[in-house]
Design a protein around this motif. Structure first.
Motif, PDB file in Angstrom:
ATOM      1  N   PHE A 111      27.028   4.372 -54.890  1.00 49.57           N
ATOM      2  CA  PHE A 111      27.546   4.926 -56.138  1.00 49.57           C
ATOM      3  C   PHE A 111      26.428   5.093 -57.167  1.00 49.57           C
ATOM      4  O   PHE A 111      26.398   6.068 -57.920  1.00 49.57           O
ATOM      5  CB  PHE A 111      28.664   4.032 -56.702  1.00 49.57           C
ATOM      6  CG  PHE A 111      30.002   4.311 -56.094  1.00 49.57           C
ATOM      7  CD1 PHE A 111      30.799   5.349 -56.580  1.00 49.57           C
ATOM      8  CD2 PHE A 111      30.477   3.566 -55.023  1.00 49.57           C
ATOM      9  CE1 PHE A 111      32.040   5.609 -56.012  1.00 49.57           C
ATOM     10  CE2 PHE A 111      31.711   3.819 -54.460  1.00 49.57           C
ATOM     11  CZ  PHE A 111      32.499   4.851 -54.946  1.00 49.57           C
ATOM     12  N   ALA A 112      25.499   4.135 -57.209  1.00 54.62           N
ATOM     13  CA  ALA A 112      24.379   4.234 -58.148  1.00 54.62           C
ATOM     14  C   ALA A 112      23.490   5.422 -57.804  1.00 54.62           C
ATOM     15  O   ALA A 112      22.968   6.107 -58.692  1.00 54.62           O
ATOM     16  CB  ALA A 112      23.573   2.935 -58.131  1.00 54.62           C
ATOM     17  N   ARG A 113      23.316   5.676 -56.519  1.00 52.71           N
ATOM     18  CA  ARG A 113      22.473   6.783 -56.089  1.00 52.71           C
ATOM     19  C   ARG A 113      23.100   8.126 -56.450  1.00 52.71           C
ATOM     20  O   ARG A 113      22.397   9.066 -56.827  1.00 52.71           O
ATOM     21  CB  ARG A 113      22.237   6.691 -54.584  1.00 52.71           C
ATOM     22  CG  ARG A 113      21.229   7.677 -54.039  1.00 52.71           C
ATOM     23  CD  ARG A 113      20.938   7.395 -52.578  1.00 52.71           C
ATOM     24  NE  ARG A 113      20.227   6.129 -52.407  1.00 52.71           N
ATOM     25  CZ  ARG A 113      20.073   5.501 -51.252  1.00 52.71           C
ATOM     26  NH1 ARG A 113      20.590   6.022 -50.139  1.00 52.71           N
ATOM     27  NH2 ARG A 113      19.416   4.363 -51.187  1.00 52.71           N
ATOM     28  N   VAL A 114      24.415   8.237 -56.347  1.00 54.08           N
ATOM     29  CA  VAL A 114      25.099   9.496 -56.665  1.00 54.08           C
ATOM     30  C   VAL A 114      25.150   9.723 -58.168  1.00 54.08           C
ATOM     31  O   VAL A 114      24.886  10.831 -58.656  1.00 54.08           O
ATOM     32  CB  VAL A 114      26.520   9.508 -56.075  1.00 54.08           C
ATOM     33  CG1 VAL A 114      27.280  10.755 -56.544  1.00 54.08           C
ATOM     34  CG2 VAL A 114      26.468   9.460 -54.561  1.00 54.08           C
ATOM     35  N   GLY A 115      25.465   8.660 -58.932  1.00 51.36           N
ATOM     36  CA  GLY A 115      25.593   8.810 -60.375  1.00 51.36           C
ATOM     37  C   GLY A 115      26.660   9.832 -60.723  1.00 51.36           C
ATOM     38  O   GLY A 115      27.805   9.721 -60.283  1.00 51.36           O
ATOM     39  N   GLU A 116      26.282  10.867 -61.510  1.00 51.49           N
ATOM     40  CA  GLU A 116      27.224  11.931 -61.887  1.00 51.49           C
ATOM     41  C   GLU A 116      27.041  13.176 -61.020  1.00 51.49           C
ATOM     42  O   GLU A 116      27.644  14.214 -61.301  1.00 51.49           O
ATOM     43  CB  GLU A 116      27.005  12.302 -63.361  1.00 51.49           C
ATOM     44  CG  GLU A 116      27.199  11.159 -64.342  1.00 51.49           C
ATOM     45  CD  GLU A 116      28.640  10.648 -64.321  1.00 51.49           C
ATOM     46  OE1 GLU A 116      29.568  11.473 -64.168  1.00 51.49           O
ATOM     47  OE2 GLU A 116      28.829   9.425 -64.436  1.00 51.49           O
ATOM     48  N   ASP A 117      26.218  13.064 -59.985  1.00 48.02           N
ATOM     49  CA  ASP A 117      25.809  14.252 -59.224  1.00 48.02           C
ATOM     50  C   ASP A 117      26.636  14.424 -57.960  1.00 48.02           C
ATOM     51  O   ASP A 117      26.100  14.645 -56.870  1.00 48.02           O
ATOM     52  CB  ASP A 117      24.320  14.126 -58.884  1.00 48.02           C
ATOM     53  CG  ASP A 117      23.645  15.485 -58.735  1.00 48.02           C
ATOM     54  OD1 ASP A 117      24.297  16.498 -59.028  1.00 48.02           O
ATOM     55  OD2 ASP A 117      22.477  15.519 -58.351  1.00 48.02           O
TER      56      ASP A 117
END
Length: 536
Positions: free
Chosen positions: A112-118
């Motif tokens: 989830f941290a890697r995706v963020g808002e992207d």
């Protein structure tokens, strides 16, 4: 209305190459928002300036300030390892992998941290690639399988995905076919940030809002696009040429007046001397006449000489304002291919990736090789030189052949221009090499520059010189996208020089206006098979 805040500001930049070649000395420039075209002669420092702005080079003095994030599309692309995947080159591989992992049930905090808002990274990437004509390129494809033009579009897509506030484009249409160029034009037209474009592409430069011309280490601004710039320069040059003619006329008039004054004064001096010698005047009066004549002669002579010097200075200033672009000359007798002589034959040739070619070339034919990106034009040229073996069929080259590659990587960057040419022509003396290099505009110290310090256009000329001055001289010249690194003045020089080339020639290019200037005898298109077409 207050002036807009500059998007890029260069203050007091000083930069020289390690060998001491100076490029900028206390250079300053402010670029306003919008699209800016940066032009100038090869070697004027366009790409160097862009690299200084991008932070790839460090100035000896001065600073660069950029408003917002900076993006940079390099002239010489560095896509990474050929095994790098497209999604990695776009910078989205880890985000897309994390999204897929979450969708598969791995709801870890790290993902989830890697995706963020992207969350839509893959969809945005796919849409951007499709928009630039790369709809057939999957995200897991290796970049080593892409053509040069596809590589340019991929790098542009990566910049569009990042959405920087300021985007630097250095010769972005290099290697692009006509369809791809128009896709790039559409993308540039839709860009809402600041864009600085170094290019020789007329259509692209007609899309900018202002032109900055680098000349003699300074920048001069022209409002409007390339067409407006050319119209302004044409008016200026017409006025400059009139000023030269007027100044030349003034110099000649001052010379005549000086000569007439000298004749007149010499007569006075002779008359005074004669009066003194014959005693026809009292001695004291004769001496007075002689002294006054000498003083008058000195004053008049000095006044005329001063006016002549001033006229010469005005002439020098007027001549300085007239642009004088030297011409490349490659009318080398050793390169001549006899008329009608067979120089190249391709019989049933299949090249890598499946394209087929059947053709006979005779001297001194001039052939255009066109086709879409990825059709195999570069591969065909490399097959003719023997660098890549044909899959099947026979390639027969009957004369010395040389190929000017797209990437201009033939020279040793650590050697000077003279030493690089000497490697190709070991039997030639240094004086002979320097005399021939003058034909390619490398005179005096310019021939002693290291290849690593040359601009794109200078590197092109040095590489072309190395090929044409090699032993034996080529009677078949292959050129792969030769205008990629040339400014417009150099393109005119090159087209004139190639018209004087006496050997056979095959030119692979997407630059149709340039091809039309070469006096071509045939046009060939590679699209699965090599076929003759009507001139474009």
């Amino acid at each position: 209305m207050p002036a807009p805040t500059p998007a890029v500001t260069c203050s007091g930049l000083t930069f020289a190459w390690p060998d001491g070649t100076a490029v900028f000395d206390d250079f300053s420039m402010a670029v306003s928002p919008g699209r800016t075209g940066l032009i100038g002669a090869n070697g004027s420092g366009k790409s160097t300036l862009v690299r200084l702005i991008a932070g790839e080079l460090t100035p000896a003095a001065g600073s660069v300030a950029v408003a917002g994030e900076l993006g940079y599309l390099r002239q010489n692309l560095a896509l990474g390892s050929p095994r790098t995947r497209v999604d990695e080159a776009l910078g989205i591989a880890r985000v897309v992998a994390a999204v897929h992992a979450i969708e598969a049930g791995d709801a870890s905090e790290e993902n989830f941290a890697r995706v963020g808002e992207d969350w839509d990274a893959e969809e945005r990437a796919r849409a951007t690639l499709d928009r630039l004509g790369l709809e057939q390129v999957p995200l897991d494809r290796r970049i080593g399988e892409l053509s040069g033009g596809e590589g340019v579009l991929l790098c542009l897509a990566a910049q569009f995905l990042r959405r920087p506030g300021v985007l630097l484009l250095d010769e972005p249409t290099n290697n692009l076919d006509l369809v791809a160029r128009h896709r790039l034009y559409d993308a540039v037209d839709s860009w809402r940030g600041t864009m600085i474009i170094v290019s020789h592409d007329r259509e692209l430069l007609d899309m900018v809002h202002q032109i900055g011309e680098l000349r003699s280490g300074q920048v001069r601004w022209y409002g409007g696009n390339l067409s407006a710039y050319e119209a302004t320069v044409a008016v200026e040059q017409e006025a400059a040429e009139r000023a030269v003619r007027a100044a030349e006329s003034d110099v000649q008039r001052q010379k005549r007046e000086l000569t007439e004054a000298r004749i007149k004064l010499d007569r006075r001096l002779r008359y005074g001397q004669k009066m003194e010698d014959t005693g026809r005047s009292p001695k004291i009066l004769a001496h007075g006449l002689k002294r006054r004549a000498q003083v008058s002669a000195g004053k008049l002579r000095t006044g005329h000489i001063d006016r002549l010097d001033e006229a010469k200075e005005r002439l020098a200033a007027a001549e300085e304002a007239v642009r004088d672009d030297d011409e490349i000359r490659i009318d080398l007798p050793a390169t001549a291919a006899p008329s009608g002589r067979g120089v190249l034959a391709l019989h049933g040739v299949e090249i890598r990736y499946g394209a087929r070619a059947e053709v006979l070339v005779r001297g001194p034919e001039r052939i255009a090789l066109v086709g879409r990106n990825g059709a195999g034009k570069t591969t065909l040229l490399r097959t003719i030189t023997g660098e890549i073996p044909a899959v099947s069929g026979e390639v027969k080259v009957s004369v010395p052949v040389r190929c000017l590659p797209q990437r201009l990587d033939l020279l040793d960057p650590g050697l000077t221009v003279v030493r690089n040419v000497a490697r190709a022509a070991p039997a030639a003396t240094e004086n002979q090499i320097r005399a021939q290099l003058a034909r390619f505009l490398f005179r005096g110290r310019r021939a002693d520059q290291q290849a690593a310090t040359l601009s794109g256009g200078e590197l092109f000329r040095a590489t072309l010189a190395s090929l044409l001055l090699a032993e034996p001289a080529p009677q078949l010249l292959l050129l792969d996208e030769p205008t990629n690194n040339l400014d417009m003045a150099s393109m005119r020089q090159l087209s004139g020089a190639l018209r004087s080339y006496q050997g056979a020639m095959i030119v692979a290019s997407h630059d149709v206006p340039f091809l039309r200037e070469l006096g071509l005898t045939r046009w060939l298109r590679l699209d699965g098979t090599l076929t003759e077409i009507d001139p474009l």
